[in-house]
Design a protein around this motif. Structure first.
Motif, PDB file in Angstrom:
ATOM      1  N   ILE A   1       1.324  32.957 -35.508  1.00 10.96           N
ATOM      2  CA  ILE A   1       2.739  33.352 -35.461  1.00 10.96           C
ATOM      3  C   ILE A   1       3.637  32.191 -35.895  1.00 10.96           C
ATOM      4  O   ILE A   1       4.827  32.161 -35.570  1.00 10.96           O
ATOM      5  CB  ILE A   1       3.137  33.829 -34.038  1.00 10.96           C
ATOM      6  CG1 ILE A   1       2.890  32.714 -32.999  1.00 10.96           C
ATOM      7  CG2 ILE A   1       2.387  35.096 -33.650  1.00 10.96           C
ATOM      8  CD1 ILE A   1       3.473  33.012 -31.627  1.00 10.96           C
ATOM      9  N   LYS A   2       3.062  31.244 -36.625  1.00  7.92           N
ATOM     10  CA  LYS A   2       3.772  30.033 -37.011  1.00  7.92           C
ATOM     11  C   LYS A   2       5.073  30.337 -37.766  1.00  7.92           C
ATOM     12  O   LYS A   2       6.138  29.785 -37.478  1.00  7.92           O
ATOM     13  CB  LYS A   2       2.863  29.146 -37.864  1.00  7.92           C
ATOM     14  CG  LYS A   2       3.470  27.804 -38.228  1.00  7.92           C
ATOM     15  CD  LYS A   2       2.471  26.972 -39.015  1.00  7.92           C
ATOM     16  CE  LYS A   2       3.080  25.623 -39.399  1.00  7.92           C
ATOM     17  NZ  LYS A   2       2.115  24.810 -40.188  1.00  7.92           N
ATOM     18  N   ASP A   3       4.990  31.234 -38.739  1.00 10.46           N
ATOM     19  CA  ASP A   3       6.172  31.577 -39.536  1.00 10.46           C
ATOM     20  C   ASP A   3       7.256  32.221 -38.677  1.00 10.46           C
ATOM     21  O   ASP A   3       8.451  31.958 -38.858  1.00 10.46           O
ATOM     22  CB  ASP A   3       5.781  32.510 -40.684  1.00 10.46           C
ATOM     23  CG  ASP A   3       4.896  31.820 -41.716  1.00 10.46           C
ATOM     24  OD1 ASP A   3       4.887  30.578 -41.740  1.00 10.46           O
ATOM     25  OD2 ASP A   3       4.209  32.530 -42.487  1.00 10.46           O
ATOM     26  N   ASP A   4       6.825  33.069 -37.737  1.00  7.77           N
ATOM     27  CA  ASP A   4       7.785  33.729 -36.846  1.00  7.77           C
ATOM     28  C   ASP A   4       8.494  32.703 -35.962  1.00  7.77           C
ATOM     29  O   ASP A   4       9.697  32.828 -35.692  1.00  7.77           O
ATOM     30  CB  ASP A   4       7.068  34.754 -35.963  1.00  7.77           C
ATOM     31  CG  ASP A   4       6.412  35.855 -36.778  1.00  7.77           C
ATOM     32  OD1 ASP A   4       7.142  36.695 -37.324  1.00  7.77           O
ATOM     33  OD2 ASP A   4       5.173  35.862 -36.868  1.00  7.77           O
ATOM     34  N   LEU A   5       7.763  31.690 -35.502  1.00  7.84           N
ATOM     35  CA  LEU A   5       8.357  30.651 -34.660  1.00  7.84           C
ATOM     36  C   LEU A   5       9.372  29.828 -35.454  1.00  7.84           C
ATOM     37  O   LEU A   5      10.436  29.455 -34.933  1.00  7.84           O
ATOM     38  CB  LEU A   5       7.264  29.747 -34.090  1.00  7.84           C
ATOM     39  CG  LEU A   5       6.291  30.402 -33.098  1.00  7.84           C
ATOM     40  CD1 LEU A   5       5.155  29.444 -32.740  1.00  7.84           C
ATOM     41  CD2 LEU A   5       7.003  30.861 -31.837  1.00  7.84           C
ATOM     42  N   GLN A   6       9.032  29.544 -36.714  1.00 11.40           N
ATOM     43  CA  GLN A   6       9.959  28.798 -37.558  1.00 11.40           C
ATOM     44  C   GLN A   6      11.245  29.586 -37.800  1.00 11.40           C
ATOM     45  O   GLN A   6      12.345  29.014 -37.805  1.00 11.40           O
ATOM     46  CB  GLN A   6       9.281  28.443 -38.879  1.00 11.40           C
ATOM     47  CG  GLN A   6       8.189  27.381 -38.731  1.00 11.40           C
ATOM     48  CD  GLN A   6       7.467  27.096 -40.035  1.00 11.40           C
ATOM     49  OE1 GLN A   6       7.546  27.868 -40.992  1.00 11.40           O
ATOM     50  NE2 GLN A   6       6.744  25.980 -40.081  1.00 11.40           N
ATOM     51  N   GLU A   7      11.111  30.888 -37.991  1.00 14.78           N
ATOM     52  CA  GLU A   7      12.280  31.741 -38.192  1.00 14.78           C
ATOM     53  C   GLU A   7      13.201  31.703 -36.964  1.00 14.78           C
ATOM     54  O   GLU A   7      14.427  31.780 -37.095  1.00 14.78           O
ATOM     55  CB  GLU A   7      11.851  33.189 -38.452  1.00 14.78           C
ATOM     56  CG  GLU A   7      11.274  33.427 -39.831  1.00 14.78           C
ATOM     57  CD  GLU A   7      10.825  34.869 -40.008  1.00 14.78           C
ATOM     58  OE1 GLU A   7      11.175  35.704 -39.139  1.00 14.78           O
ATOM     59  OE2 GLU A   7      10.147  35.165 -41.001  1.00 14.78           O
ATOM     60  N   ARG A   8      12.614  31.562 -35.801  1.00 14.96           N
ATOM     61  CA  ARG A   8      13.377  31.544 -34.553  1.00 14.96           C
ATOM     62  C   ARG A   8      13.838  30.133 -34.186  1.00 14.96           C
ATOM     63  O   ARG A   8      14.431  29.935 -33.133  1.00 14.96           O
ATOM     64  CB  ARG A   8      12.522  32.130 -33.420  1.00 14.96           C
ATOM     65  CG  ARG A   8      12.322  33.640 -33.538  1.00 14.96           C
ATOM     66  CD  ARG A   8      11.095  34.074 -32.733  1.00 14.96           C
ATOM     67  NE  ARG A   8      10.960  35.513 -32.639  1.00 14.96           N
ATOM     68  CZ  ARG A   8      10.506  36.298 -33.621  1.00 14.96           C
ATOM     69  NH1 ARG A   8      10.159  35.758 -34.789  1.00 14.96           N
ATOM     70  NH2 ARG A   8      10.405  37.610 -33.453  1.00 14.96           N
ATOM     71  N   ASP A   9      13.490  29.168 -35.015  1.00 15.14           N
ATOM     72  CA  ASP A   9      13.860  27.766 -34.777  1.00 15.14           C
ATOM     73  C   ASP A   9      13.303  27.256 -33.448  1.00 15.14           C
ATOM     74  O   ASP A   9      13.970  26.539 -32.699  1.00 15.14           O
ATOM     75  CB  ASP A   9      15.389  27.611 -34.806  1.00 15.14           C
ATOM     76  CG  ASP A   9      15.809  26.142 -34.991  1.00 15.14           C
ATOM     77  OD1 ASP A   9      15.019  25.371 -35.563  1.00 15.14           O
ATOM     78  OD2 ASP A   9      16.909  25.778 -34.529  1.00 15.14           O
ATOM     79  N   ILE A  10      12.052  27.636 -33.161  1.00  8.95           N
ATOM     80  CA  ILE A  10      11.360  27.183 -31.948  1.00  8.95           C
ATOM     81  C   ILE A  10      10.455  26.009 -32.310  1.00  8.95           C
ATOM     82  O   ILE A  10       9.557  26.139 -33.149  1.00  8.95           O
ATOM     83  CB  ILE A  10      10.534  28.319 -31.310  1.00  8.95           C
ATOM     84  CG1 ILE A  10      11.467  29.442 -30.839  1.00  8.95           C
ATOM     85  CG2 ILE A  10       9.690  27.796 -30.148  1.00  8.95           C
ATOM     86  CD1 ILE A  10      10.737  30.679 -30.339  1.00  8.95           C
ATOM     87  N   THR A  11      10.685  24.871 -31.681  1.00 10.86           N
ATOM     88  CA  THR A  11       9.886  23.676 -31.945  1.00 10.86           C
ATOM     89  C   THR A  11       8.582  23.738 -31.156  1.00 10.86           C
ATOM     90  O   THR A  11       8.582  24.073 -29.967  1.00 10.86           O
ATOM     91  CB  THR A  11      10.652  22.405 -31.545  1.00 10.86           C
ATOM     92  OG1 THR A  11      11.938  22.418 -32.181  1.00 10.86           O
ATOM     93  CG2 THR A  11       9.897  21.158 -31.959  1.00 10.86           C
ATOM     94  N   VAL A  12       7.482  23.405 -31.823  1.00 10.38           N
ATOM     95  CA  VAL A  12       6.162  23.437 -31.189  1.00 10.38           C
ATOM     96  C   VAL A  12       5.631  22.015 -31.027  1.00 10.38           C
ATOM     97  O   VAL A  12       5.643  21.227 -31.981  1.00 10.38           O
ATOM     98  CB  VAL A  12       5.168  24.280 -32.013  1.00 10.38           C
ATOM     99  CG1 VAL A  12       3.794  24.299 -31.333  1.00 10.38           C
ATOM    100  CG2 VAL A  12       5.688  25.692 -32.214  1.00 10.38           C
TER     101      VAL A  12
END
Length: 620
Positions: free
Chosen positions: A170-181
């Motif tokens: 779900i990496k792309d989805d997290l980037q879209e949401r601006d969630i830092t991992v």
């Protein structure tokens, strides 16, 4: 007090007579008074904590000052004292602050059981940041759903490779949401190390002016429902509820000499509240295991000198399935605490591992407001609902019709209290004392679980969705989940009761029972999915066994043989998909057997037989 004063001044014979009458007509009274005294003491402590507006961080800080050098967390070969865990939590708090996290922000922990999980949680509460405890088994759509409903800004992932795989999906989805991992471990090519950032911080206590503005009743974490039906929901758990979770250990009189074994996942309330918060408040030691293992449970208990074990009912079934050894009773365990322990496993466990072990079975739910505790160590039950406790508690068991999936009501439209020994729907009155923990997101999610105007206009009751029964001795027993109990041949069938019988059949290792629809038939026919010990299903042996042990209407009409079961994060068997697939050979690859009443044995189901069952030419 009037009775007590009278007894103190009365002649000995009169006192003896009154005591005999109490024991004869109110045999539960003495136990209830003992329980009430201990429970009221716990409630009194909780009110003091509320008045001081304490959060989880404050509790660790208090304990570190009192018993700082005592062992607090054991994990593999690591040992962490109360003082060391506080220092680590302080570092985590500062690390979060350095990344811009503020009071009210949400982060997510996607980690296996390890001490860092606890340090991150406690450190978050010092800053007022709310951590969402993600189930390590969820993937793709469900994982993203859990992150979304918690409104997470930052995601911290444990070092296990399968967790990275899940996040990468779900990496792309997290980037879209601006969630830092971040990873809590060594830095990777993709993710920065949060633990390196933590190590750079000072371990001094957090000054009050850097503390978050979080209250006793504000969320201290988000814990998700298991998701046995539909997508998981995030439950807002306050420090108040976290501290109330310590009740179980305190009723066992746990103290600094106790070591609590917690192999259950920290992302669920049993381990987080009862295990961690309970140990924290009792001043005990908690021994964590990364993941539950039935084969390692007793060796761990001997390694850590465990005195109290946490369980979910299914875990004890797996433990009892292990080969017997000469070391079975070589341990220092004095009690086990948990829920969902079925009577057959309960009996087997005590017979094998020690009859003196106290079983503290309880009933509760993450979001709910009804609690039963088997404080009296009564075999097989959840607790009591004596006349006294009916007055003091908020629970009620209502008449319920499983065929219509509705409450039974009187002529005025009001629900009716279930009779003695009659399974009914458990509800809990909602008020200031017995509050419900709401779900995050749309308020309608929480509202769906509430009945209004139950006994009078304006009242509200939480719908547990569980069927319970109270016997003539006021002992309360779990029967089934609403929707799991089904009706067949004019009789109500409890999936739990049938599972308890089937799992003891020849060659059966695990069993999951549910009802399936048959065209043209009323109700649902019983079906059992089973995992075998080895080899093939003993068709004749199982047929003879169920005929000897179950009434005709409760015998599984179909048996589906599986390699393993899909489990929830709390090791509960999932059955929604099994129920939907039924005995449809077009979508089921597993072998399915049919109870053939003419041949008097289970036979392998064929497409032709399936058609015959559906069109009514083959009798079920």
């Amino acid at each position: 007090m009037i009775i007590l004063s009278y007894l103190l001044g009365a002649p000995l014979a009169v006192v003896g007579s009154i005591w005999w009458l109490i024991k004869k007509f109110y045999p539960w009274l003495a136990e209830d008074i003992t329980y009430a005294k201990q429970f009221s003491s716990l409630i009194s402590k909780n009110k003091k904590w509320e008045k001081s507006n304490l959060v989880v961080y404050d509790m660790l800080q208090m304990q570190a000052k009192k018993i700082g050098d005592q062992k607090f967390v054991l994990y593999e070969d690591e040992v962490w004292t109360y003082k060391q865990m506080l220092g680590w939590s302080n570092k985590c708090c500062r690390a979060l602050s350095s990344k811009g996290m503020q009071s009210g922000d949400k982060i997510a922990l996607f980690m296996m059981n390890e001490p860092a999980y606890l340090a991150m949680w406690v450190g978050s509460t010092a800053l007022g940041v709310v951590p969402a405890f993600l189930n390590t088994n969820v993937r793709t759509k469900s994982l993203l759903h859990c992150i979304d409903i918690a409104e997470v800004k930052l995601l911290i992932v444990g070092k296990d490779p399968h967790l990275f795989e899940a996040v990468n999906q779900i990496k792309d989805d997290l980037q879209e949401r601006d969630i830092t991992v971040y990873v809590y471990g060594e830095q990777t090519d993709e993710y920065e190390s949060f633990s390196n950032l933590v190590d750079m911080q000072t371990n001094e206590d957090i000054p009050q002016d850097r503390r978050g503005e979080r209250a006793f009743t504000d969320p201290a974490s988000y814990i998700y429902t298991s998701g046995t039906t539909g997508l998981p929901k995030a439950v807002k758990l306050s420090s108040q509820k976290c501290f109330l979770g310590s009740t179980m250990l305190l009723l066992l009189k746990a103290n600094g000499n106790d070591i609590v074994y917690t192999p259950l996942p920290l992302y669920h309330s049993s381990a987080a509240l009862l295990g961690f918060c309970g140990s924290l408040i009792a001043g005990s030691t908690i021994a964590l295991r990364k993941k539950f293992s039935a084969s390692h449970l007793w060796s761990d208990c001997r390694k850590y000198n465990v005195t109290i074990i946490q369980y979910i009912g299914e875990t004890m079934r797996y433990v009892c399935k292990q080969p017997t050894t000469s070391d079975d009773r070589k341990h220092n365990v004095r009690a086990i605490m948990g829920n969902g322990l079925r009577p057959d496993v309960w009996r087997t466990f005590l017979d094998r591992y020690g009859k003196s072990i106290h079983v503290l079975e309880f009933y509760a739910s993450t979001e709910g407001n009804v609690v039963f505790i088997n404080f009296h160590n009564k075999f097989g039950c959840l607790g009591t609902m004596s006349p006294l406790w009916k007055k003091l508690s908020n629970g009620a068991i209502l008449k319920y019709n499983p065929e219509t999936d509705e409450l039974v009501r009187d002529k005025n439209g009001r629900p009716i209290i279930a009779d003695t020994n009659e399974p009914g729907l458990l509800v809990g009155k909602i008020d200031k004392t017995f509050a419900v923990s709401p779900y995050s997101g749309n308020k309608s999610l929480s509202e769906k679980k509430i009945f209004h105007g139950v006994f009078k206009e304006g009242d509200s009751y939480f719908n547990t969705g569980d069927l319970l029964m109270c016997d003539e001795n006021y002992h309360v027993y779990f029967c089934d989940r609403v929707g799991d109990t089904f009706r067949w041949k004019g009789e109500n069938v409890s999936t739990n009761e049938v599972s308890d019988i089937v799992v003891q059949g020849p060659g059966i290792k695990e069993a999951n029972v549910y009802g399936v629809e048959i065209p043209g038939s009323e109700g649902r026919a019983g079906m059992a999915a089973v995992v075998l010990e080895a080899g093939e299903l003993d068709c004749q042996g199982l047929y003879d066994y169920v005929c000897d042990n179950l009434p005709s209407y409760a015998r599984p009409c179909f048996v589906r043989v599986k390699d393993c079961f899909e489990l929830t994060g709390t090791l509960k068997q999932r059955k929604v998909l099994l129920r939907e697939e039924g005995f449809n050979l077009e979508i089921v690859d597993d072998k399915i057997y049919f109870l053939d009443i003419c041949k008097k044995r289970y036979v392998l189901l064929t497409p032709e037989m399936q058609d015959g069952i559906k069109d009514g030419t083959i009798r079920v």
